[in-house]
Design an enzyme around this catalytic site. Sequence first.
Site, PDB file in Angstrom:
ATOM      1  N   ASP A  96      -1.875   5.223  -5.595  1.00  0.00           N
ATOM      2  CA  ASP A  96      -2.158   4.353  -4.509  1.00  0.00           C
ATOM      3  C   ASP A  96      -2.497   3.069  -5.001  1.00  0.00           C
ATOM      4  O   ASP A  96      -3.537   2.617  -5.230  1.00  0.00           O
ATOM      5  CB  ASP A  96      -3.551   4.689  -3.764  1.00  0.00           C
ATOM      6  CG  ASP A  96      -3.909   4.150  -2.538  1.00  0.00           C
ATOM      7  OD1 ASP A  96      -2.848   3.517  -1.939  1.00  0.00           O
ATOM      8  OD2 ASP A  96      -5.000   3.775  -2.143  1.00  0.00           O
ATOM      9  N   ASP A 133       1.032  -1.401   0.004  1.00  0.00           N
ATOM     10  CA  ASP A 133      -0.139  -0.026  -0.079  1.00  0.00           C
ATOM     11  C   ASP A 133       0.867   1.290  -0.221  1.00  0.00           C
ATOM     12  O   ASP A 133       1.447   1.751   0.947  1.00  0.00           O
ATOM     13  CB  ASP A 133      -0.864  -0.089   1.359  1.00  0.00           C
ATOM     14  CG  ASP A 133      -1.758   1.007   1.176  1.00  0.00           C
ATOM     15  OD1 ASP A 133      -2.171   1.717   0.229  1.00  0.00           O
ATOM     16  OD2 ASP A 133      -2.371   1.473   2.335  1.00  0.00           O
TER      17      ASP A 133
END
Length: 451
Positions: A306, A110
């Site tokens: 992201d 992430d």
Amino acid sequence: MEKTFYQTPCIVTQKMGKERVGLVLALVLMSFVISTSSSDEHQLRWRKSLFSTATTSSSSSSSSSSSSLLFNRVGSSLLFRVQGNVYPTGYYNVTVYVGQPPKPYFLDLDTGSDLIWLQCDAPCVQCVEAPHPLYRPSNDLVPCEDPICASLHAPGQHKCEDPTQCDYEVEYADGGSSLGVLVKDAFAFNYTNGQRLNPRLALGCGYDQVPGASHHPLDGILGLGKGKSSIVSQLHSQKLIRNVVGHCLSGRGGGFLFFGDDLYDSSRVVWTSMSSDYTKYYSPGVAELLFGGKTTGLKNLPLVFDSGSSYTYLSHVAYQTLTSMMKREISAKSLKEAPEDRTLPLCWKGKRPFKNVRDVKKYFKALALSFTDGKTRTLFELTPEAYLIISNRGNVCLGILNGAEVGLQDLNVIGDISMQDRVVIYDNEKQRIGWMPANCDRIPKSQAMNT
């Protein structure tokens, strides 16, 4: 009701004690509280989003192209094999070994959050389904005054009621959350040249988890963001790697993740500067959206990369404008909307089920996001493969979603679907983001890989 496979972005609730004081977009950015009390005095929930925002140079996604990765120097990089896919799995993960002796954990990679954390037997008050036994924490607590602990709090909210430990609390947009305490433990890594290293790094011991709507069974989160608590920042602070992270996510599933800067040829990368206006995110700043090579009139779109989001998100106006344009284009073709397919919000069906995006790409135009870096205009191109999926019903679905429906407000997010089949590099040394077409099934050769 048929399951919907898409994740939503993460919103973090900042708290002072238990009182809610505001919402901050996370892409999993974390807000933490310091306390001396036991777990039942905190409410921390977790959820990873399947979301889980002059000269012209351009780069498009190409599954058939060579990866162009090569070793420039004898390796001081770390290389990890990636598992998973955008659909139907809904996330990508890597295996990381933690503890003494080291044990494997599957972590969601992430770039939208900083902290590394594992579900933890401290003991666990509430934990969710996971592929491995719960992490057993070391006794090496991170003190409250540690800079890593301070970095996890909003300015002015870092208070030390108990100086001996750093408690964290994070809450996500889909109702999930995690509560825990920071500890340090040994990690087992291999450089690409075969040398081993066992640094002690700070990680979150999450002993109270509540699954959110987009829950998926992993052991925790591998925060790859820009903050002090991220694994890349910690390794860099110990002078073990350059402060660079990159990933190559295959459209067929899998791929690789790397830390360091010796696995790619920088001259082949399309670079744009990181924005100074969005310092907590990997952001090139604002972009203009192009449709079929022509302007949509959508400009000044704040954008972030992201890898914790499976899909790409546009702000409400941008989403409505784009989908209206697509519907007008498709209305004259042999596709019909398929509202009965709840895989994603907008799906179309043909006369026969589709097998892959190649079957339908002729019906869809290429998109592009245009950034202006000084006098240089840079394009991040999105071919149909970078924004469409084929559902298990054989329909084609739009992998660009309305960010307003999940609390993103004006932020726009480039998710995994739009980063497939290219290397994406976040160079914190030179404050720039880069990408180039790649065959992400071709793992760079090295003497040792972290798998």
